[in-house]
Design a protein around this motif. Structure first.
Motif, PDB file in Angstrom:
ATOM      1  N   ILE A 244      -8.086   1.467   1.820  1.00 28.06           N
ATOM      2  CA  ILE A 244      -8.746   0.529   2.744  1.00 28.06           C
ATOM      3  C   ILE A 244      -9.134  -0.768   1.835  1.00 28.06           C
ATOM      4  CG2 ILE A 244     -10.987   0.066   3.867  1.00 28.06           C
ATOM      5  CD1 ILE A 244     -11.108   2.984   4.933  1.00 28.06           C
ATOM      6  N   ALA A 245      -9.573  -0.359   0.458  1.00 25.74           N
ATOM      7  CA  ALA A 245     -10.053  -1.296  -0.264  1.00 25.74           C
ATOM      8  C   ALA A 245      -8.763  -2.141  -0.707  1.00 25.74           C
ATOM      9  CB  ALA A 245     -10.784  -0.745  -1.648  1.00 25.74           C
ATOM     10  N   ARG A 246      -7.723  -1.340  -1.017  1.00 24.95           N
ATOM     11  CA  ARG A 246      -6.381  -2.295  -1.307  1.00 24.95           C
ATOM     12  C   ARG A 246      -5.860  -3.051  -0.074  1.00 24.95           C
ATOM     13  NH1 ARG A 246      -3.091  -5.174  -4.136  1.00 24.95           N
ATOM     14  NH2 ARG A 246      -1.087  -4.528  -4.422  1.00 24.95           N
ATOM     15  N   SER A 247      -5.956  -2.509   1.095  1.00 22.58           N
ATOM     16  CA  SER A 247      -5.723  -3.272   2.271  1.00 22.58           C
ATOM     17  C   SER A 247      -6.268  -4.706   2.307  1.00 22.58           C
ATOM     18  CB  SER A 247      -5.965  -2.513   3.555  1.00 22.58           C
ATOM     19  OG  SER A 247      -4.813  -1.489   3.679  1.00 22.58           O
ATOM     20  N   ILE A 248      -7.714  -4.388   2.175  1.00 13.94           N
ATOM     21  CA  ILE A 248      -8.449  -5.741   2.154  1.00 13.94           C
ATOM     22  C   ILE A 248      -8.262  -6.548   1.196  1.00 13.94           C
ATOM     23  CG2 ILE A 248     -10.938  -6.441   1.937  1.00 13.94           C
ATOM     24  CD1 ILE A 248     -11.825  -3.954   3.260  1.00 13.94           C
TER      25      ILE A 248
ATOM     26  N   HIS B 154      18.237  12.930  15.180  1.00 10.35           N
ATOM     27  CA  HIS B 154      19.208  11.808  15.088  1.00 10.35           C
ATOM     28  C   HIS B 154      18.669  10.482  15.213  1.00 10.35           C
ATOM     29  CE1 HIS B 154      23.541  10.688  16.140  1.00 10.35           C
ATOM     30  NE2 HIS B 154      22.905   9.669  15.975  1.00 10.35           N
ATOM     31  N   TYR B 155      17.735  10.363  15.966  1.00 10.77           N
ATOM     32  CA  TYR B 155      16.985   8.960  16.236  1.00 10.77           C
ATOM     33  C   TYR B 155      15.726   9.417  15.777  1.00 10.77           C
ATOM     34  CZ  TYR B 155      21.071   8.285  19.184  1.00 10.77           C
ATOM     35  OH  TYR B 155      22.210   8.173  19.786  1.00 10.77           O
ATOM     36  N   VAL B 156      15.171   8.223  14.785  1.00 10.82           N
ATOM     37  CA  VAL B 156      13.746   8.333  14.339  1.00 10.82           C
ATOM     38  C   VAL B 156      12.978   7.085  14.391  1.00 10.82           C
ATOM     39  CG1 VAL B 156      12.350   8.844  11.979  1.00 10.82           C
ATOM     40  CG2 VAL B 156      14.341  10.120  12.767  1.00 10.82           C
ATOM     41  N   LEU B 157      11.729   6.927  14.839  1.00 12.40           N
ATOM     42  CA  LEU B 157      10.958   5.814  14.949  1.00 12.40           C
ATOM     43  C   LEU B 157       9.995   6.147  14.084  1.00 12.40           C
ATOM     44  CD1 LEU B 157      10.435   3.282  16.429  1.00 12.40           C
ATOM     45  CD2 LEU B 157       9.027   4.531  18.197  1.00 12.40           C
ATOM     46  N   ILE B 158       9.663   4.827  13.223  1.00 17.69           N
ATOM     47  CA  ILE B 158       8.664   5.126  12.074  1.00 17.69           C
ATOM     48  C   ILE B 158       7.334   4.069  12.485  1.00 17.69           C
ATOM     49  CG2 ILE B 158       7.949   4.827   9.700  1.00 17.69           C
ATOM     50  CD1 ILE B 158      11.113   4.735   8.992  1.00 17.69           C
ATOM     51  N   TRP B 159       6.218   4.880  12.786  1.00 20.93           N
ATOM     52  CA  TRP B 159       4.934   4.236  13.038  1.00 20.93           C
ATOM     53  C   TRP B 159       4.390   3.541  12.041  1.00 20.93           C
ATOM     54  CZ3 TRP B 159       5.226   3.755  17.931  1.00 20.93           C
ATOM     55  CH2 TRP B 159       5.575   4.568  19.004  1.00 20.93           C
ATOM     56  N   ASN B 160       3.578   2.502  12.324  1.00 21.14           N
ATOM     57  CA  ASN B 160       2.810   1.820  11.125  1.00 21.14           C
ATOM     58  C   ASN B 160       1.903   2.906  10.245  1.00 21.14           C
ATOM     59  OD1 ASN B 160       0.654   0.592   9.726  1.00 21.14           O
ATOM     60  ND2 ASN B 160       0.580  -1.233  11.137  1.00 21.14           N
ATOM     61  N   PRO B 161       2.161   3.105   9.081  1.00 17.28           N
ATOM     62  CA  PRO B 161       1.501   4.230   8.460  1.00 17.28           C
ATOM     63  C   PRO B 161      -0.099   3.959   8.519  1.00 17.28           C
ATOM     64  CG  PRO B 161       2.642   2.957   6.931  1.00 17.28           C
ATOM     65  CD  PRO B 161       3.178   2.232   8.213  1.00 17.28           C
ATOM     66  N   HIS B 162      -0.518   2.781   8.332  1.00 16.61           N
ATOM     67  CA  HIS B 162      -1.875   2.429   8.238  1.00 16.61           C
ATOM     68  C   HIS B 162      -2.369   2.744   9.460  1.00 16.61           C
ATOM     69  CE1 HIS B 162      -0.967  -0.970   5.250  1.00 16.61           C
ATOM     70  NE2 HIS B 162      -0.906   0.083   4.825  1.00 16.61           N
ATOM     71  N   LEU B 163      -2.043   2.678  10.791  1.00 23.69           N
ATOM     72  CA  LEU B 163      -2.527   2.968  11.898  1.00 23.69           C
ATOM     73  C   LEU B 163      -2.502   4.601  12.119  1.00 23.69           C
ATOM     74  CD1 LEU B 163      -1.241   0.252  14.247  1.00 23.69           C
ATOM     75  CD2 LEU B 163      -3.210   0.315  12.872  1.00 23.69           C
ATOM     76  N   VAL B 164      -1.354   5.165  11.461  1.00 18.47           N
ATOM     77  CA  VAL B 164      -1.285   6.604  11.598  1.00 18.47           C
ATOM     78  C   VAL B 164      -2.739   7.383  10.942  1.00 18.47           C
ATOM     79  CG1 VAL B 164       0.082   8.748  10.915  1.00 18.47           C
ATOM     80  CG2 VAL B 164       1.027   6.650  12.080  1.00 18.47           C
TER      81      VAL B 164
ATOM     82  N   THR C 102       0.757  -1.363   0.099  1.00 20.98           N
ATOM     83  CA  THR C 102       0.026  -0.060   0.025  1.00 20.98           C
ATOM     84  C   THR C 102       0.901   1.325   0.001  1.00 20.98           C
ATOM     85  OG1 THR C 102      -0.101  -0.340   2.402  1.00 20.98           O
ATOM     86  CG2 THR C 102      -1.834  -0.887   0.984  1.00 20.98           C
ATOM     87  N   MET C 103       2.245   1.076  -0.076  1.00 22.72           N
ATOM     88  CA  MET C 103       3.098   2.346  -0.035  1.00 22.72           C
ATOM     89  C   MET C 103       2.755   3.256  -0.899  1.00 22.72           C
ATOM     90  SD  MET C 103       5.301   3.830   2.118  1.00 22.72           S
ATOM     91  CE  MET C 103       6.250   2.736   2.925  1.00 22.72           C
ATOM     92  N   PRO C 104       2.613   3.091  -2.065  1.00 26.62           N
ATOM     93  CA  PRO C 104       2.215   4.216  -2.989  1.00 26.62           C
ATOM     94  C   PRO C 104       1.057   5.057  -2.607  1.00 26.62           C
ATOM     95  CG  PRO C 104       2.654   2.256  -4.278  1.00 26.62           C
ATOM     96  CD  PRO C 104       2.585   1.931  -2.810  1.00 26.62           C
ATOM     97  N   LEU C 105       0.134   4.582  -2.159  1.00 31.57           N
ATOM     98  CA  LEU C 105      -1.055   5.142  -1.576  1.00 31.57           C
ATOM     99  C   LEU C 105      -0.666   5.830  -0.417  1.00 31.57           C
ATOM    100  CD1 LEU C 105      -3.905   2.547  -2.200  1.00 31.57           C
ATOM    101  CD2 LEU C 105      -3.608   4.725  -3.307  1.00 31.57           C
ATOM    102  N   VAL C 106      -0.149   5.384   0.478  1.00 28.48           N
ATOM    103  CA  VAL C 106       0.502   6.056   1.772  1.00 28.48           C
ATOM    104  C   VAL C 106       1.145   7.249   1.365  1.00 28.48           C
ATOM    105  CG1 VAL C 106       2.032   6.013   3.677  1.00 28.48           C
ATOM    106  CG2 VAL C 106       0.487   3.947   3.049  1.00 28.48           C
ATOM    107  N   LEU C 107       2.202   7.220   0.284  1.00 34.78           N
ATOM    108  CA  LEU C 107       2.804   8.304  -0.014  1.00 34.78           C
ATOM    109  C   LEU C 107       1.885   9.414  -0.686  1.00 34.78           C
ATOM    110  CD1 LEU C 107       6.019   6.328  -1.572  1.00 34.78           C
ATOM    111  CD2 LEU C 107       5.784   7.420   0.805  1.00 34.78           C
ATOM    112  N   GLN C 108       1.025   8.933  -1.567  1.00 34.80           N
ATOM    113  CA  GLN C 108      -0.002  10.070  -2.103  1.00 34.80           C
ATOM    114  C   GLN C 108      -0.712  10.970  -0.821  1.00 34.80           C
ATOM    115  OE1 GLN C 108      -0.098  10.990  -5.175  1.00 34.80           O
ATOM    116  NE2 GLN C 108       1.412   9.439  -5.624  1.00 34.80           N
ATOM    117  N   ILE C 109      -0.976  10.175   0.039  1.00 33.50           N
ATOM    118  CA  ILE C 109      -1.841  10.740   1.097  1.00 33.50           C
ATOM    119  C   ILE C 109      -1.042  11.708   1.920  1.00 33.50           C
ATOM    120  CG2 ILE C 109      -3.237  10.322   3.422  1.00 33.50           C
ATOM    121  CD1 ILE C 109      -4.312   7.754   2.066  1.00 33.50           C
TER     122      ILE C 109
END
Length: 174
Positions: free
Chosen positions: A158-162, A128-138, A47-54
């Protein structure tokens, strides 16, 4: 269930290999990037392309998707953490150059942090330190807070995730 899933994935791989061979003939496997045979890979959601668009929609004319993907590409062993020794390197990887590259990158990092895609801790510098959260949950959170103006991308996400079997957007995890 795990054995059934493995068998199903094996059948899918076989069918895709047969289709590729039919369409392109015999190909040298060394001409393809494969995560199991090359160093320098990272797991990326389909789903990363959609996450990036959003992300770009949410950052109002200051696209931060390349910054986000650069961070994602720097994680190790799916630990969702990045240690940034040289912000200039990441600014260049994100596509920013010139005298203001690090300043532009810093602005994008602050936007990603404000939107809660990342959390950061200071070290040698602010990020310096970065934590990346689950983008879907964000994104699910941002949607619940009515902070996603373009519903088209979100609904398609959502449709793609399903479609791919991702359950992050379901109210109850099965």
């Amino acid at each position: 269930m795990a054995a059934g899933r493995s068998a199903q994935l094996a059948r899918i791989r076989e069918k895709r290999a047969a289709l590729r061979k039919q369409l392109w003939g015999d190909l040298d496997p060394g001409h393809f990037w494969h995560r199991k045979t090359h160093d320098g890979y990272v797991t990326t959601p389909r789903t990363m392309p959609l996450v990036l668009q959003i992300i770009d929609t949410l950052t109002n004319g200051k696209p931060a998707s390349s910054t986000y993907f650069t961070l994602w590409s720097r994680t190790k062993d799916d630990d969702s953490m990045v240690i940034i020794d040289d912000p200039k390197e990441l600014s260049l990887e994100a596509g920013f150059s010139g005298s203001r590259s690090t300043t532009t990158w810093t602005t994008r990092m602050r936007l990603l942090k404000d939107l809660k895609f990342i959390d950061t801790k200071e070290g040698k510098h602010e990020f310096h330190y970065v934590l990346i959260w689950n983008p879907h949950l964000v994104l699910k959170y941002l949607f619940s807070e009515k902070k996603i103006p373009d519903k088209e991308f979100y609904n398609f996400l959502i449709a793609r995730s399903i479609e791919i079997g991702c359950k992050d957007f379901m109210d109850k995890q099965e």
